[in-house]
Design a protein around this motif. Structure first.
Motif, mmCIF file in Angstrom:
data_model
loop_
_atom_site.group_PDB
_atom_site.id
_atom_site.type_symbol
_atom_site.label_atom_id
_atom_site.label_comp_id
_atom_site.label_asym_id
_atom_site.label_seq_id
_atom_site.Cartn_x
_atom_site.Cartn_y
_atom_site.Cartn_z
ATOM 1 N N LYS A 590 -6.890 85.496 -5.992
ATOM 2 C CA LYS A 590 -8.153 85.599 -5.810
ATOM 3 C C LYS A 590 -9.226 84.591 -6.442
ATOM 4 C CE LYS A 590 -12.097 87.159 -4.712
ATOM 5 N NZ LYS A 590 -12.656 86.938 -3.278
ATOM 6 N N ARG A 591 -8.795 84.433 -7.707
ATOM 7 C CA ARG A 591 -9.535 83.527 -8.501
ATOM 8 C C ARG A 591 -9.517 82.303 -8.235
ATOM 9 N NH1 ARG A 591 -11.461 80.217 -10.711
ATOM 10 N NH2 ARG A 591 -11.841 79.531 -12.847
ATOM 11 N N LEU A 592 -8.221 81.729 -7.836
ATOM 12 C CA LEU A 592 -8.144 80.237 -7.327
ATOM 13 C C LEU A 592 -8.027 79.909 -5.757
ATOM 14 C CD1 LEU A 592 -5.283 79.674 -10.052
ATOM 15 C CD2 LEU A 592 -7.606 79.020 -10.205
ATOM 16 N N ALA A 593 -8.135 80.685 -5.005
ATOM 17 C CA ALA A 593 -8.115 80.330 -3.603
ATOM 18 C C ALA A 593 -9.448 79.816 -3.301
ATOM 19 C CB ALA A 593 -7.896 81.447 -2.919
ATOM 20 N N LYS A 594 -9.268 78.506 -2.349
ATOM 21 C CA LYS A 594 -10.447 77.865 -2.070
ATOM 22 C C LYS A 594 -10.704 77.829 -0.451
ATOM 23 C CE LYS A 594 -9.528 74.503 -5.480
ATOM 24 N NZ LYS A 594 -9.421 72.760 -5.760
ATOM 25 N N PRO A 595 -11.841 77.981 -0.064
ATOM 26 C CA PRO A 595 -12.194 78.084 1.450
ATOM 27 C C PRO A 595 -11.575 77.011 2.151
ATOM 28 C CG PRO A 595 -14.196 78.209 0.155
ATOM 29 C CD PRO A 595 -13.017 77.721 -0.884
ATOM 30 N N GLU A 596 -11.247 75.829 1.676
ATOM 31 C CA GLU A 596 -10.674 74.840 2.485
ATOM 32 C C GLU A 596 -9.207 75.018 2.928
ATOM 33 O OE1 GLU A 596 -11.578 72.828 -1.517
ATOM 34 O OE2 GLU A 596 -12.577 74.435 0.002
ATOM 35 N N TRP A 597 -8.629 76.038 1.965
ATOM 36 C CA TRP A 597 -7.083 76.391 2.344
ATOM 37 C C TRP A 597 -6.755 77.237 3.771
ATOM 38 C CZ3 TRP A 597 -5.263 78.576 -2.916
ATOM 39 C CH2 TRP A 597 -5.372 77.438 -4.166
ATOM 40 N N ASN A 598 -8.216 77.518 4.260
ATOM 41 C CA ASN A 598 -8.062 78.185 5.335
ATOM 42 C C ASN A 598 -7.121 79.401 5.529
ATOM 43 O OD1 ASN A 598 -10.065 76.602 6.670
ATOM 44 N ND2 ASN A 598 -8.733 75.014 7.098
ATOM 45 N N GLY A 599 -7.080 80.018 4.437
ATOM 46 C CA GLY A 599 -6.034 81.422 4.472
ATOM 47 C C GLY A 599 -4.809 81.117 4.089
ATOM 48 N N ASP A 600 -4.128 79.523 3.877
ATOM 49 C CA ASP A 600 -3.018 79.235 3.656
ATOM 50 C C ASP A 600 -2.861 79.069 1.986
ATOM 51 O OD1 ASP A 600 -0.385 78.432 3.508
ATOM 52 O OD2 ASP A 600 -0.963 76.217 3.881
ATOM 53 N N TRP A 601 -2.759 80.055 1.267
ATOM 54 C CA TRP A 601 -2.857 80.342 0.000
ATOM 55 C C TRP A 601 -1.416 80.114 -0.734
ATOM 56 C CZ3 TRP A 601 0.217 84.008 -2.157
ATOM 57 C CH2 TRP A 601 0.337 85.329 -1.069
ATOM 58 N N ARG A 602 -0.449 80.573 0.272
ATOM 59 C CA ARG A 602 1.026 80.794 -0.346
ATOM 60 C C ARG A 602 1.517 79.468 -0.520
ATOM 61 N NH1 ARG A 602 5.320 85.164 1.712
ATOM 62 N NH2 ARG A 602 7.175 84.407 0.434
ATOM 63 N N SER A 603 1.300 78.478 0.316
ATOM 64 C CA SER A 603 1.838 76.822 0.064
ATOM 65 C C SER A 603 1.268 76.468 -1.328
ATOM 66 C CB SER A 603 1.558 76.092 1.274
ATOM 67 O OG SER A 603 0.259 75.783 1.214
ATOM 68 N N HIS A 604 0.364 76.921 -1.785
ATOM 69 C CA HIS A 604 -0.189 76.358 -3.221
ATOM 70 C C HIS A 604 0.401 76.955 -4.294
ATOM 71 C CE1 HIS A 604 -3.636 74.002 -1.166
ATOM 72 N NE2 HIS A 604 -3.417 74.869 -0.023
ATOM 73 N N PHE A 605 1.007 78.066 -4.235
ATOM 74 C CA PHE A 605 1.415 78.758 -5.214
ATOM 75 C C PHE A 605 2.953 78.899 -5.069
ATOM 76 C CE2 PHE A 605 -2.583 80.490 -4.973
ATOM 77 C CZ PHE A 605 -3.397 80.804 -6.182
ATOM 78 N N THR A 606 3.459 78.099 -6.124
ATOM 79 C CA THR A 606 5.021 77.592 -6.117
ATOM 80 C C THR A 606 5.519 77.853 -7.475
ATOM 81 O OG1 THR A 606 4.311 75.281 -6.646
ATOM 82 C CG2 THR A 606 4.467 75.918 -4.144
ATOM 83 N N VAL A 607 6.966 77.433 -7.543
ATOM 84 C CA VAL A 607 7.604 77.642 -8.793
ATOM 85 C C VAL A 607 8.700 76.273 -8.703
ATOM 86 C CG1 VAL A 607 7.570 79.956 -9.378
ATOM 87 C CG2 VAL A 607 9.453 79.180 -7.867
ATOM 88 N N ASP A 608 9.083 75.958 -9.815
ATOM 89 C CA ASP A 608 9.870 74.603 -9.768
ATOM 90 C C ASP A 608 11.331 75.231 -9.582
ATOM 91 O OD1 ASP A 608 8.264 72.603 -10.623
ATOM 92 O OD2 ASP A 608 8.495 73.239 -12.522
#
Length: 817
Positions: A590-608
């Motif tokens: 919630k804190r880091l999601a951006k409008p330009e992601w258009n709801g695709d937040w999951r692809s931005h949160f990853t692990v190595d």
């Protein structure tokens, strides 16, 4: 008042003139301006002769003290006289009448010598101030408090002393041995100056009540042997300098509007610990009363020392409010606490006022606003208009053509119109003005005020390259802790919590499983989360998505916290089963999601990928996420810090420190006080106003022994003007070793690192380090101390901003108190 700028060279000129004018010989090598000294030599001799002819003439404040002594000791057969500017025996006293002189007098005039030692104190010249280490590292309380058996009743926990004994102790106090009277400043001269040194202070007893009564102060005189002039340095750094007591403008009796009519006197006399009981008039045990036997106020062996040769203080006072105290120890805490005691006596005698052993701060609710701010009526009083705000502030602000204002004193303070909105992603503040939309760029270090006084600023995360909007309420809560005991938390209540916050990575368990759970929470329908009665009271649609810009981070945190009164049983059951680490990830999304992601937040949160398998450290756009944790003490068994995870939106309250140790207060009828918030105090017939009595605070930075933990102390101890006590004097080789110890040096803040580097690079003869207390009886003292400039003086904008917010909220004009 303000803290004066110190011109050390000018002070050295002044010291030479004062010593010469008092009748002391100043060697030519120590004359800063030899021409002036030669031209004025006849004038100095004339002044000294006039002083001699005025033998017996005391400054007005000293005459009041002398009259009290004469009256109290009448009938004892003892005659005690105060030190004079120039007495019949040729003895002279040096009045320290300007702030800063005492510090220069505490070290040799020869600046190539950076240390001074006598049997009572060791002083060291530092790059950024001075270190004073008295003989003892702390106050003691057992058997310390003695009271002359005269005047006011003696409390049961104090020791009564015969009046004749007090008289002899006072006479001896004013006549220290010559070696203790040597001024450190002159210790390298062929003919060192030995003298008593005096100081006048005017501590606060009762705060001013604007429009009702002025502030009230008492007068206190300090007399110390020249070798203990460091104590004068300490006292005037806290209570200020009252000037030359001989001048009429410094005579309290001519300032009846602000004087309490009471007088105090403190005499520092560590040499009294060598006096014998017999010599100060105590009776032999065969002639003593039972009370004297019980308290040790008698002797069996004629060589017994008074109070067993241990430190003590003894006082004489009466209902007129005059009090004379002798301190037989030069530890700094005694000098400060005695002034506190005399403020307390005056407050009791004068009436209306009270001296409090207190701590406190004005704390303002502060919030993490995420990336967007708009004036929500649930949190901000929207009954405030920009036009009214600038009218209240008058000529203290500059109004700009695009419809906003800036403060004239602090140009980084902005007042924006009531419909202001702020967006972090575009980094703009916008509003409507003149038929169109206007905007400015929001910047770090700038503060933006709504006309209601609500404050917004842009703040960078302490350990991550991200920013967030921070909101602070216009009205603070005065957290006042009165009548507290030592160690009762009075200092802690006024300090920021930020030094106890540490940062670390956010971890995830099974990446796919946990992220599926996060997705379920984010996409869940919350339209029926409230109980029926609370659902009707909601101004906003509860079904709005978690990632909607219309839902704040705080709203999400509240939504995912169970509340039996507010939420339905089904909702409470659901959120109570959410694991803490999953909840933390939802808040991070919630804190880091951006409008330009258009709801695709999951692809931005990853692990190595680690060893062919998904790792556990969560990242956003390949940047590790950082969580905040509160460090609360240490485990007594393991010695490890105890830490607790903080909410993702946690922000410590903004604070303005109001007091720490000595507070003067007064109780006033509510209707006499102007500028109160409407209706807030109607239930209280009277209100208490309080004010700090000190310019500087005698801090004990216990946690500074852990490098990097106490950021405030490391900043203070690396700044100019430092007065430190009970720290280890560090010589160049050891300071260089501290810099080379990477497991120590790297943990310090940048402020302390810079201080260490300057000390090493400039080859400073003696230095101090915040993590290196004095070694006392074979181990580090638990009482390291330094004087901290009062935060509201050191950082005046914070206090100014707090007052500005309250002024706008209460609709009080800038010209009114």
């Amino acid at each position: 008042g303000t803290i004066p700028e110190i011109d050390r060279e000018a002070l050295h000129h002044l010291i030479s003139v004062k010593l010469a004018a008092t009748g002391f010989e100043v060697p030519e090598t120590s004359m800063r301006d030899e021409g002036v000294m030669k031209l004025a030599s006849d004038l100095f001799r004339q002044y000294a002769e006039q002083s001699r002819l005025l033998t017996g003439h005391l400054a007005p404040v000293d005459q009041r003290i002398q009259d009290f002594i004469d009256m109290a000791l009448e009938g004892t057969g003892e005659k005690v006289t105060l030190p004079e500017h120039h007495d019949a025996a040729g003895e002279r006293i040096l009045n320290v009448d300007r702030y800063g002189i005492a510090r220069e007098l505490s070290l040799p005039d020869d600046t190539s010598i950076d240390e001074y030692h006598n049997e009572q104190i060791s002083s060291y010249r530092l790059r950024n101030g001075i270190l004073h280490n008295p003989l003892n590292d702390r106050r003691t309380t057992k058997g310390v408090f003695h009271v002359a058996d005269w005047g006011l009743p003696i409390p049961a926990d104090k020791i009564a002393v015969p009046l004749v004994t007090y008289a002899r102790l006072l006479k001896a106090a004013f006549n220290p041995p010559p070696d203790l009277k040597v001024l450190p400043y002159t210790s390298t001269w062929a003919d060192p100056v030995d003298t008593m040194v005096s100081l006048l202070v005017r501590p606060l007893v009762m705060p001013e009540v604007p429009g009702v009564m002025p502030e009230k102060r008492l007068e206190v005189r300090y007399f110390v042997p020249g070798g203990c002039v460091a104590n004068i340095d300490f006292v005037e750094s806290i209570f200020g300098n009252g000037g030359d007591p001989h001048l009429p403008e410094n005579d309290s009796a001519l300032d009846v509007e602000h004087w309490t009519g009471t007088t105090g006197c403190v005499v520092l006399a560590p040499h009294l610990r060598t006096l014998r009981k017999k010599d100060v008039g105590l009776p032999h045990i065969s002639e003593a009363t039972e009370a004297q036997k019980a308290t040790g106020m008698c002797w069996t062996n004629e060589f017994e020392l008074y109070n067993k040769g241990s430190p003590f203080k003894i006082t004489m006072r009466d209902k007129s409010g005059i009090m004379i105290t002798i301190l037989a120890d030069n530890y700094f805490g005694y000098c400060k606490k005695e002034c506190k005691t005399q403020i307390g006596l005056t407050a009791n005698v004068f009436g209306l006022a009270e001296e409090e052993h207190a701590g406190g701060a004005l704390a303002f609710k502060t919030y993490s606003l995420g990336s967007h701010f708009y004036p929500d009526s649930r949190f901000i009083d929207t009954d405030h208009r920009f036009a009214d705000a600038v009218k209240l502030l008058g000529d203290t602000v500059t109004i700009h053509k695009d419809g906003y204002a800036t403060d004239k004193q602090y140009r980084n303070i902005y007042i924006l119109p009531e419909d202001m909105q702020m967006d972090l992603n575009s980094q703009t503040a916008s509003w409507h003005w003149g038929g169109g939309q206007k905007s400015i760029r929001i910047l770090p270090g700038h503060i933006y005020l709504h006309p209601s006084g609500y404050k917004i600023r842009l703040l960078k995360h302490a350990k991550a390259p991200t920013f967030r909007l921070i909101g602070t309420g216009p009205e603070g809560t005065y957290c006042h802790k009165p009548s507290t005991v030592s160690g009762g938390g009075k200092s802690e209540i006024s300090k920021s919590l930020n030094d106890a916050v540490i940062y670390g990575p956010l971890y995830i368990g099974d990446y796919e499983k946990d992220m599926d759970y996060v997705k379920e929470i984010i996409e869940r329908d919350y339209s029926n989360c409230f109980t029926p009665e609370h659902a009707k009271a909601q101004e906003r649609d509860p079904s709005r998505p978690i990632l909607s810009p219309d839902r704040s981070l705080g709203s999400v945190i509240n939504l995912l916290a169970s509340d039996e009164e507010l939420y339905s049983e089904e909702h409470n059951d659901y959120v109570s089963k959410i694991p803490n680490h999953i909840r933390a990830i939802v808040f991070a999304v919630k804190r880091l999601a951006k409008p330009e992601w258009n709801g695709d937040w999951r692809s931005h949160f990853t692990v190595d990928e680690v060893n062919g398998a998904p790792g556990h450290e969560l990242k956003v756009d390949d940047r590790p996420l950082v969580g905040s944790f509160l460090r609360v003490g240490m485990d007594k068994n393991t010695g490890n810090w105890r830490t607790y995870k903080l909410r993702q939106d946690f922000i410590s309250a903004d604070k303005v420190q109001m007091e720490d140790d000595i507070t003067a207060s007064v109780v006033v009828p509510r209707e006499k006080i102007s500028g109160l918030p409407a209706g807030e105090y109607d239930a209280h017939p009277c209100l208490k106003l309080s004010q700090n009595c000190e310019w500087r605070l005698f801090q004990r930075p216990d946690d500074a022994i852990h490098p990097g933990y106490d950021k405030q102390t490391e900043w203070d101890m690396s700044s100019q003007g430092l007065l430190s006590c009970n720290f280890k004097p560090i010589y160049p080789e050891e300071m260089g070793d501290i810099r080379n110890q990477v497991n120590l040096y790297e943990f310090f803040t940048d402020d302390m690192k810079g201080h260490i580097n300057k000390c090493v690079d400039e080859k400073q003869a003696v230095s101090v380090c915040s993590a290196k207390p004095r070694i006392w009886e074979g181990k580090p003292t638990k009482n390291p101390r330094y004087l901290q400039l009062r935060p509201d003086i050191a950082k005046p904008q914070e206090k100014y901003l707090a007052q500005l917010g309250s002024r706008l909220y209460r609709k009080i004009a800038a010209t009114e108190p």
